[in-house]
Structures are given as C-alpha cells and as structure tokens.
Design an enzyme around this catalytic site. Structure first.
Site, PDB file in Angstrom:
ATOM      1  N   THR A  38       0.872  -1.182   0.000  1.00 37.78           N
ATOM      2  CA  THR A  38       0.000   0.000   0.000  1.00 37.78           C
ATOM      3  C   THR A  38       0.908   1.231   0.000  1.00 37.78           C
ATOM      4  OG1 THR A  38      -0.035   0.300   2.400  1.00 37.78           O
ATOM      5  CG2 THR A  38      -1.641  -1.249   1.476  1.00 37.78           C
ATOM      6  N   THR A 132      -0.967  -2.563  19.585  1.00 39.02           N
ATOM      7  CA  THR A 132      -0.597  -1.225  20.047  1.00 39.02           C
ATOM      8  C   THR A 132      -1.152  -0.946  21.442  1.00 39.02           C
ATOM      9  OG1 THR A 132      -1.121   1.103  19.650  1.00 39.02           O
ATOM     10  CG2 THR A 132      -2.618  -0.470  18.683  1.00 39.02           C
ATOM     11  N   LYS A 161      -7.812  -2.229  15.913  1.00 36.81           N
ATOM     12  CA  LYS A 161      -6.729  -3.043  16.489  1.00 36.81           C
ATOM     13  C   LYS A 161      -7.260  -3.823  17.707  1.00 36.81           C
ATOM     14  CE  LYS A 161      -2.931  -3.333  15.484  1.00 36.81           C
ATOM     15  NZ  LYS A 161      -2.204  -4.186  14.500  1.00 36.81           N
ATOM     16  N   ASN A 186       4.310   4.097  21.053  1.00 35.22           N
ATOM     17  CA  ASN A 186       4.669   4.752  19.778  1.00 35.22           C
ATOM     18  C   ASN A 186       6.111   4.459  19.382  1.00 35.22           C
ATOM     19  OD1 ASN A 186       2.323   6.370  20.762  1.00 35.22           O
ATOM     20  ND2 ASN A 186       2.734   7.533  18.915  1.00 35.22           N
ATOM     21  N   ARG A 288      -7.035  17.096  16.865  1.00 33.11           N
ATOM     22  CA  ARG A 288      -7.557  15.860  16.261  1.00 33.11           C
ATOM     23  C   ARG A 288      -8.837  15.473  17.016  1.00 33.11           C
ATOM     24  NH1 ARG A 288      -3.483  10.885  16.890  1.00 33.11           N
ATOM     25  NH2 ARG A 288      -2.701  11.492  14.868  1.00 33.11           N
TER      26      ARG A 288
HETATM   27  P1  NAD Z   1       3.052   0.813   8.376  1.00 33.38           P
HETATM   28  O1  NAD Z   1       1.794   1.524   8.005  1.00 33.38           O
HETATM   29  O2  NAD Z   1       4.357   1.490   8.212  1.00 33.38           O
HETATM   30  O3  NAD Z   1       3.154  -0.565   7.580  1.00 33.38           O
HETATM   31  C1  NAD Z   1       2.045  -1.402   7.368  1.00 33.38           C
HETATM   32  C2  NAD Z   1       2.413  -2.390   6.263  1.00 33.38           C
HETATM   33  O4  NAD Z   1       1.282  -3.260   6.070  1.00 33.38           O
HETATM   34  C3  NAD Z   1       2.717  -1.728   4.923  1.00 33.38           C
HETATM   35  O5  NAD Z   1       3.886  -2.298   4.363  1.00 33.38           O
HETATM   36  C4  NAD Z   1       1.504  -2.054   4.073  1.00 33.38           C
HETATM   37  O6  NAD Z   1       1.803  -2.171   2.684  1.00 33.38           O
HETATM   38  C5  NAD Z   1       1.059  -3.373   4.665  1.00 33.38           C
HETATM   39  N1  NAD Z   1      -0.379  -3.618   4.464  1.00 33.38           N
HETATM   40  C6  NAD Z   1      -1.405  -2.749   4.710  1.00 33.38           C
HETATM   41  N2  NAD Z   1      -2.565  -3.309   4.370  1.00 33.38           N
HETATM   42  C7  NAD Z   1      -2.284  -4.554   3.901  1.00 33.38           C
HETATM   43  C8  NAD Z   1      -3.083  -5.624   3.416  1.00 33.38           C
HETATM   44  N3  NAD Z   1      -4.415  -5.515   3.302  1.00 33.38           N
HETATM   45  N4  NAD Z   1      -2.465  -6.778   3.058  1.00 33.38           N
HETATM   46  C9  NAD Z   1      -1.121  -6.905   3.155  1.00 33.38           C
HETATM   47  N5  NAD Z   1      -0.309  -5.908   3.589  1.00 33.38           N
HETATM   48  C10 NAD Z   1      -0.889  -4.753   3.964  1.00 33.38           C
HETATM   49  O7  NAD Z   1       2.796   0.360   9.891  1.00 33.38           O
HETATM   50  P2  NAD Z   1       3.838   0.216  11.105  1.00 33.38           P
HETATM   51  O8  NAD Z   1       3.931   1.501  11.803  1.00 33.38           O
HETATM   52  O9  NAD Z   1       5.053  -0.478  10.625  1.00 33.38           O
HETATM   53  O10 NAD Z   1       2.992  -0.780  12.038  1.00 33.38           O
HETATM   54  C11 NAD Z   1       3.102  -2.191  11.900  1.00 33.38           C
HETATM   55  C12 NAD Z   1       2.234  -2.854  12.941  1.00 33.38           C
HETATM   56  O11 NAD Z   1       2.637  -2.453  14.247  1.00 33.38           O
HETATM   57  C13 NAD Z   1       0.753  -2.481  12.824  1.00 33.38           C
HETATM   58  O12 NAD Z   1      -0.014  -3.635  13.084  1.00 33.38           O
HETATM   59  C14 NAD Z   1       0.549  -1.428  13.905  1.00 33.38           C
HETATM   60  O13 NAD Z   1      -0.772  -1.447  14.382  1.00 33.38           O
HETATM   61  C15 NAD Z   1       1.532  -1.917  14.956  1.00 33.38           C
HETATM   62  N6  NAD Z   1       2.074  -0.867  15.856  1.00 33.38           N
HETATM   63  C16 NAD Z   1       2.610   0.292  15.318  1.00 33.38           C
HETATM   64  C17 NAD Z   1       3.156   1.244  16.183  1.00 33.38           C
HETATM   65  C18 NAD Z   1       3.776   2.506  15.641  1.00 33.38           C
HETATM   66  O14 NAD Z   1       4.122   3.393  16.430  1.00 33.38           O
HETATM   67  N7  NAD Z   1       3.993   2.644  14.352  1.00 33.38           N
HETATM   68  C19 NAD Z   1       3.134   1.034  17.570  1.00 33.38           C
HETATM   69  C20 NAD Z   1       2.590  -0.156  18.068  1.00 33.38           C
HETATM   70  C21 NAD Z   1       2.061  -1.109  17.186  1.00 33.38           C
HETATM   71  P1  TYD Z   2       1.114  10.136  15.596  1.00 33.61           P
HETATM   72  O1  TYD Z   2       2.542  10.083  15.188  1.00 33.61           O
HETATM   73  O2  TYD Z   2       0.052  10.296  14.565  1.00 33.61           O
HETATM   74  O3  TYD Z   2       0.852   8.847  16.497  1.00 33.61           O
HETATM   75  P2  TYD Z   2      -0.454   8.433  17.405  1.00 33.61           P
HETATM   76  O4  TYD Z   2      -1.557   9.356  17.125  1.00 33.61           O
HETATM   77  O5  TYD Z   2      -0.723   7.058  16.927  1.00 33.61           O
HETATM   78  O6  TYD Z   2       0.024   8.504  18.815  1.00 33.61           O
HETATM   79  O7  TYD Z   2       0.939  11.354  16.625  1.00 33.61           O
HETATM   80  C1  TYD Z   2       1.711  11.456  17.801  1.00 33.61           C
HETATM   81  C2  TYD Z   2       1.212  12.661  18.577  1.00 33.61           C
HETATM   82  O8  TYD Z   2       1.489  13.843  17.829  1.00 33.61           O
HETATM   83  C3  TYD Z   2      -0.295  12.656  18.792  1.00 33.61           C
HETATM   84  O9  TYD Z   2      -0.593  13.222  20.068  1.00 33.61           O
HETATM   85  C4  TYD Z   2      -0.829  13.561  17.695  1.00 33.61           C
HETATM   86  C5  TYD Z   2       0.289  14.570  17.518  1.00 33.61           C
HETATM   87  N1  TYD Z   2       0.442  15.130  16.149  1.00 33.61           N
HETATM   88  C6  TYD Z   2       0.471  16.506  15.949  1.00 33.61           C
HETATM   89  O10 TYD Z   2       0.386  17.308  16.921  1.00 33.61           O
HETATM   90  N2  TYD Z   2       0.612  16.988  14.686  1.00 33.61           N
HETATM   91  C7  TYD Z   2       0.707  16.153  13.608  1.00 33.61           C
HETATM   92  O11 TYD Z   2       0.807  16.660  12.453  1.00 33.61           O
HETATM   93  C8  TYD Z   2       0.686  14.740  13.819  1.00 33.61           C
HETATM   94  C9  TYD Z   2       0.800  13.784  12.656  1.00 33.61           C
HETATM   95  C10 TYD Z   2       0.559  14.269  15.110  1.00 33.61           C
END
Ligand code: NAD
Ligand code: TYD
Length: 351
Positions: A38, A132, A161, A186, A288
């Site tokens: 994606t 998460t 989730k 995060n 937000r």
């Molecule tokens: P990301 O959005 O960077 O990556 C998601 C990946 O999933 C992408 O490569 C996308 O192509 C793939 N994908 C999306 N829809 C798909 C589908 N239908 N079929 C196959 N592939 C698909 O996300 P991330 O930040 O790397 O998060 C990965 C996981 O970790 C998620 O499950 C998220 O909920 C969890 N998570 C993320 C964070 C964070 O801070 N980013 C924290 C805790 C948990």
């Molecule tokens: P984000 O990185 O979107 O993670 P999450 O909402 O999953 O915690 O945002 C982190 C924090 O930063 C959240 O409190 C929202 C805030 N934020 C802003 O203030 N400005 C922005 O443009 C974005 C993307 C997030």
C-alpha cells in the site's frame, strides 16, 4: 524442523526492521515477507536484505483468502508474525472502513488459514499478533497501561486493532490456536512514513515548512526506537508464553511540545541553523477529534519475564533517526510524491 515464518507487513516501517533482524540473525529460518505494498509499504526499505538466500517476498493482500492460502501451502508456513495493518489514526478518521477491512477482516482471514493449515499439529505453531497500546484508550495525568488494563479504544484505528486482538484471543480459546500478542507504545526511527509526528516534523524542519501541532501540544506519548521494538518482537516470538500478552515500552514519556522543541533544537544544531530558528515553524492547529490525552506503558512484565529492555536512550535514537532522514532524502522524496501530497492537502489545509 527449521521455521518458515510468514511476516505480514514486512515492507512497512516496523515490519522491515523485523524482517531484517530475522533474516540476518536466523539464517536457518525461511522468512517470507507478505505485503500488499500500500502507500505505506516500500521494498526500498529492504534493499540490503533482498538477496539473502533465506528471504522471500510475496505481494499479496491479507483480504484475499485464496492468495494467502496458496502462500501458506507454497512455503509450508510454520509461524506467523502479523504486522500488516492500516496504521495511521488521522487516516482512520478520514476512512474508517479501510481499517475495518484490513485490520479486522484481514486478521481473521489469516487466523482462519493458520488454524486450518496447522490443524494436524497446532501446538507446534505460533501466531504472533503485533498490536498497540492505543487499544487501552487514554490515561489522565497519572498511571500506566498494564497487560490487564481494560480495552477502551477511542479512534477507528485503535478500535480496529482492539477488535483484532480480541479475535486472536478468541481463536486461542475456541480453536486452541497457539498465539501471543504484544502491545507496544509509539515507535520512531528510520523508514517511518512521514505522516506520523516525528518523521513529518523532521521532513518539515529540513524544508522549513510549518510544524502543525494539534491543540495545545499537551498530549503525551511514550516513544520507543523501532530497532528496540524489533528486538522485543524477536524475544517475545521465541521466549513468550503461549496465549499471553506482553506490553512493550521503554518508560519514555514526552509531552508533544517538549518533544517538538527537542527535535527543533537537535536539528538546528545538525543543520547549522541559529538556535531557536526551527521553533519559529511551530503552528498550533485544530485538535484531532477524539485525541487521546496520554499513553504510557508499564513494561515491567517483559523486563522481568523475558529480560528485554531498550538498547538506546531517546536522545541517541532520535539522533540516529534525524541523521537517517537527512541522509535519505531520496527515500523521502519517493514516498512523499503522488498520493501523499493529496493526503497532506486534505489533512492540513482546512485547519
Ligand atoms: P506501516 O503503516 O508502516 O506498515 C504497514 C504495512 O502493512 C505496509 O507495508 C503495508 O503495505 C502493509 N499492508 C497494509 N494493508 C495490507 C493488506 N491488506 N495486506 C497486506 N499488507 C498490507 O505500519 P507500522 O507503523 O510499521 O505498524 C506495523 C504494525 O505495528 C501495525 O499492526 C501497527 O498497528 C503496529 N504498531 C505500530 C506502532 C507505531 O508506532 N507505528 C506502535 C505499536 C504497534
Ligand atoms: P502520531 O505520530 O500520529 O501517532 P499516534 O496518534 O498514533 O500517537 O501522533 C503522535 C502525537 O502527535 C499525537 O498526540 C498527535 C500529535 N500530532 C500533531 O500534533 N501533529 C501532527 O501533524 C501529527 C501527525 C501528530
């Protein structure tokens, strides 16, 4: 028997770090990266791993049960580490259904296929679901999320989730599918798509664009370096107990404004700008909807039971992250073209 691990979402931010770690650390395993590519999935993230003999890539959507079933059969998958998801809260507010399809229905598809493929010897397998801390909802000024905090998701993302976590647990109870779940705080680090706070603001500081802080910037998040999350996933996958949940975090809470100011200060130094220059870019915009006030993880269980803890301080991790984005402008320009420009316009132009 050597493991054949299906890692879903391996072309994304966290997934690519998990794939790299497993490919390098476990040459006897076969690592099958399944990703729909994606807007958030990018095979450039794995250029350094793509020629490894134990690495395989399958472009597929977890919503397409037949394709996933074929991939299970083709590779004789023994275990799943499931990261594929729609992952950005603001996008979930704009289009909640995409999150329901991928995060809930996609997860249930994988659970069904894993359960059916492994039915002869279920206890030899493991379904590891990556989740998460946002499923627990929001905290006030005090307290921490533990593994037994009640689920109280507030955004379409966290609700999807939470639902997927419940389905994983239900498949464990009903069908005896061996599973483990981890709920992490995060993440930040290299390869994160620049729609999330830290990479978005690094990119905007580089280009002297405004830094859109939601509300008053008083919301708090608990930040973990992505490579430490990948290390934790390795430990939970190998040492975690069946049917248990582990919270992952580094006791590292930051109010958004404090974090943004630290980022501005570090980047002014690295970019040789005058002190305080990037602070001028900070702009407060409309909050937000349903913005969770505070997340904070109690990670004592994984510290004590599995002996994991973070390997870098926040300042070290943030320093590596800023350096990576400054050195990888080409990566940034590839992912911020096309669709991303449209998203950015929709998300920020009216606030
Ligand atoms: P990301 O959005 O960077 O990556 C998601 C990946 O999933 C992408 O490569 C996308 O192509 C793939 N994908 C999306 N829809 C798909 C589908 N239908 N079929 C196959 N592939 C698909 O996300 P991330 O930040 O790397 O998060 C990965 C996981 O970790 C998620 O499950 C998220 O909920 C969890 N998570 C993320 C964070 C964070 O801070 N980013 C924290 C805790 C948990
Ligand atoms: P984000 O990185 O979107 O993670 P999450 O909402 O999953 O915690 O945002 C982190 C924090 O930063 C959240 O409190 C929202 C805030 N934020 C802003 O203030 N400005 C922005 O443009 C974005 C993307 C997030």
């Amino acid at each position: 028997m050597s493991k054949k691990i299906l890692i879903t979402g391996g072309a994304g931010f966290i997934g690519s770090h998990v794939v790299r770690l497993f490919v390098n650390k476990y040459p006897d395993y076969r690592i099958i990266n399944l990703d729909a590519l994606t807007y958030a999935g990018n095979l450039e993230n794995l250029k350094d791993a793509e020629n490894a003999p134990n690495y395989f890539f399958e472009k597929a959507d977890i919503l397409k049960a037949d394709e996933i079933k074929n991939i299970f059969e083709k590779h004789s998958i023994t275990d799943v580490i499931h990261l594929a998801a729609e992952s950005h809260v603001d996008r979930s507010i704009l289009s909640p259904l995409d999150f329901i399809y991928t995060n809930i229905i996609g997860t249930v598809n994988l659970l069904n296929i894993a359960k059916d493929s492994w039915k002869e010897n279920l206890p030899d397998h493991r379904f590891y679901h990556i989740s998460t801390d946002e499923v627990y909802g929001t905290l006030g000024e005090a307290g921490l999320f533990t593994e037994i905090s009640p689920y109280a998701p507030n955004s379409p993302y966290s609700a999807s989730k939470a639902s997927s976590d419940h389905f994983v647990r239900a498949y464990g109870e009903t069908y005896k599918l061996p599973y483990v779940i981890s709920n992490c705080s995060n993440n930040y680090g290299p390869n994160q798509f620049p729609e999330k706070l830290i990479p978005l603001f690094i990119n905007n500081i580089i280009h002297k664009k405004s830094l859109p802080v939601y509300g008053k910037g008083e919301n708090t998040r608990d930040w973990l370096y992505v490579i430490d999350h990948a290390r934790a996933i390795d430990v939970v996958f190998h040492e975690g107990k069946d049917n248990e949940t582990y919270n992952i975090g580094g006791f590292n809470e930051w109010k958004n404004m404090d974090l943004v100011k630290l980022l501005c200060k570090m980047m002014d130094e690295k970019l040789k700008r005058s002190p305080g220059e990037s602070d001028q870019l900070i702009t407060f915009i409309k909050d937000r909807p349903g913005h969770d006030f505070r997340y904070a993880i109690d990670a004592s269980k994984i510290y004590k039971a599995l002996g994991w803890k973070p390997s870098v301080t926040f300042e070290e991790g943030l320093g590596h992250t800023i350096d990576w984005y400054m050195e990888n402008q080409e990566w940034l320009s590839h992912v911020t073209s096309g669709d991303y420009q449209q998203y950015y316009q929709n998300q920020y132009s009216h606030r």
